[in-house]
Design a protein around this motif. Structure first.
Motif, PDB file in Angstrom:
ATOM      1  N   GLU A 130       0.815  -1.234   0.123  1.00  0.00           N
ATOM      2  CA  GLU A 130      -0.168  -0.100  -0.040  1.00  0.00           C
ATOM      3  C   GLU A 130       0.808   1.221   0.023  1.00  0.00           C
ATOM      4  OE1 GLU A 130      -2.887   0.321   3.151  1.00  0.00           O
ATOM      5  OE2 GLU A 130      -3.551  -1.561   2.663  1.00  0.00           O
ATOM      6  N   ASP A 131       0.478   2.058  -0.888  1.00  0.00           N
ATOM      7  CA  ASP A 131       1.408   3.505  -0.917  1.00  0.00           C
ATOM      8  C   ASP A 131       3.003   3.309  -0.872  1.00  0.00           C
ATOM      9  OD1 ASP A 131      -1.079   4.528  -1.045  1.00  0.00           O
ATOM     10  OD2 ASP A 131      -1.246   4.889   1.207  1.00  0.00           O
ATOM     11  N   GLY A 132       3.473   2.211  -1.566  1.00  0.00           N
ATOM     12  CA  GLY A 132       4.872   2.020  -1.201  1.00  0.00           C
ATOM     13  C   GLY A 132       5.364   2.515  -2.586  1.00  0.00           C
ATOM     14  N   PRO A 138      14.225   1.062  -5.190  1.00  0.00           N
ATOM     15  CA  PRO A 138      14.155   1.498  -3.898  1.00  0.00           C
ATOM     16  C   PRO A 138      13.926   3.189  -3.676  1.00  0.00           C
ATOM     17  CG  PRO A 138      16.261   1.356  -4.440  1.00  0.00           C
ATOM     18  CD  PRO A 138      15.514   0.744  -5.599  1.00  0.00           C
ATOM     19  N   PRO A 139      13.537   3.759  -2.576  1.00  0.00           N
ATOM     20  CA  PRO A 139      13.181   4.998  -2.602  1.00  0.00           C
ATOM     21  C   PRO A 139      14.642   5.899  -2.566  1.00  0.00           C
ATOM     22  CG  PRO A 139      12.750   3.953  -0.524  1.00  0.00           C
ATOM     23  CD  PRO A 139      13.007   2.742  -1.362  1.00  0.00           C
ATOM     24  N   VAL A 140      14.500   6.741  -2.762  1.00  0.00           N
ATOM     25  CA  VAL A 140      15.887   7.652  -2.900  1.00  0.00           C
ATOM     26  C   VAL A 140      15.701   8.922  -1.785  1.00  0.00           C
ATOM     27  CG1 VAL A 140      17.135   9.325  -4.267  1.00  0.00           C
ATOM     28  CG2 VAL A 140      15.990   7.252  -5.504  1.00  0.00           C
ATOM     29  N   ASP A 141      16.741   8.892  -1.286  1.00  0.00           N
ATOM     30  CA  ASP A 141      16.825   9.775  -0.179  1.00  0.00           C
ATOM     31  C   ASP A 141      18.024  10.917  -0.493  1.00  0.00           C
ATOM     32  OD1 ASP A 141      16.842  11.415   1.850  1.00  0.00           O
ATOM     33  OD2 ASP A 141      17.596  10.065   3.437  1.00  0.00           O
TER      34      ASP A 141
END
Length: 145
Positions: A130-132, A138-141
Motif C-alpha cells: 500500500e502506498d509503497g 528503492p526510495p531515494v533519499d
C-alpha cells in the motif's frame, strides 16, 4: 563436622590410623587430635566473642554466619522482609512493556492509531504494497549523500 564422610571413608581412615600408629599408640594419638580440635574451637569462639564485644551493644545479635553471601540473601531477600523475590522478578520482567509495544504495532497495522503515531496524511502504512515505492526501485533519499 564430618557429615559428608561415608562409612567406607571412615573405615579407611581407621585402618590407616591403625597401620601408622599401631594399636598401642592409637588412643594417645586420638586424645592429642581431639585436644587440638577442642583448643581450635575454643580459640575461634574467643575470637568471635572479642569481635562482638568490640562492635558494641547494638550488635549483640550479630552472627558470623550472616556474613556468608548465601545466608545473607536468604535472610534479607527471600524471607519477605523488604522486597521479596517475587517483587524483584516483576520489576525486572520486560514482558509488560513488550506486550504494550506489540499491541501498539498491531493497532497501527490494523488501521487504528497508536499513541504517538502520525495521523491523517502523514500516517505511514505498515501493510506491504500500500502506498509503497514503485516496484523494483528503492526510495531515494537526497539528503543521504
Amino acid at each position: 563436622m564430618f557429615s559428608d564422610v561415608g562409612v567406607l571413608e571412615l573405615a579407611t581412615l581407621v585402618v590407616l590410623a591403625l597401620v601408622l600408629y599401631g594399636p598401642d599408640k592409637l588412643p594417645e594419638a586420638i586424645r592429642t587430635v581431639s585436644a587440638v580440635v577442642r583448643k581450635f574451637r575454643e580459640f575461634s569462639e574467643n575470637a568471635k566473642q572479642e569481635v562482638r564485644d568490640g562492635l558494641g551493644p547494638e550488635f549483640e545479635d550479630f552472627e558470623f554466619e550472616d556474613l556468608n553471601p548465601r545466608t545473607f540473601v536468604r535472610k534479607h531477600v527471600l524471607d519477605g522482609d523488604g522486597a521479596g523475590l517475587e517483587e524483584i522478578r516483576k520489576a525486572l520482567d520486560p514482558r509488560p512493556e513488550l506486550d504494550e509495544a506489540v499491541g501498539a504495532l498491531r493497532r497501527a497495522a490494523e488501521g487504528g492509531t497508536a499513541p504517538g503515531s502520525r495521523s491523517g496524511a502523514d500516517a505511514v502504512s505498515l501493510v506491504k504494497g500500500e502506498d509503497g515505492p514503485a516496484a523494483g526501485r528503492p526510495p531515494v533519499d537526497p539528503d543521504a549523500t
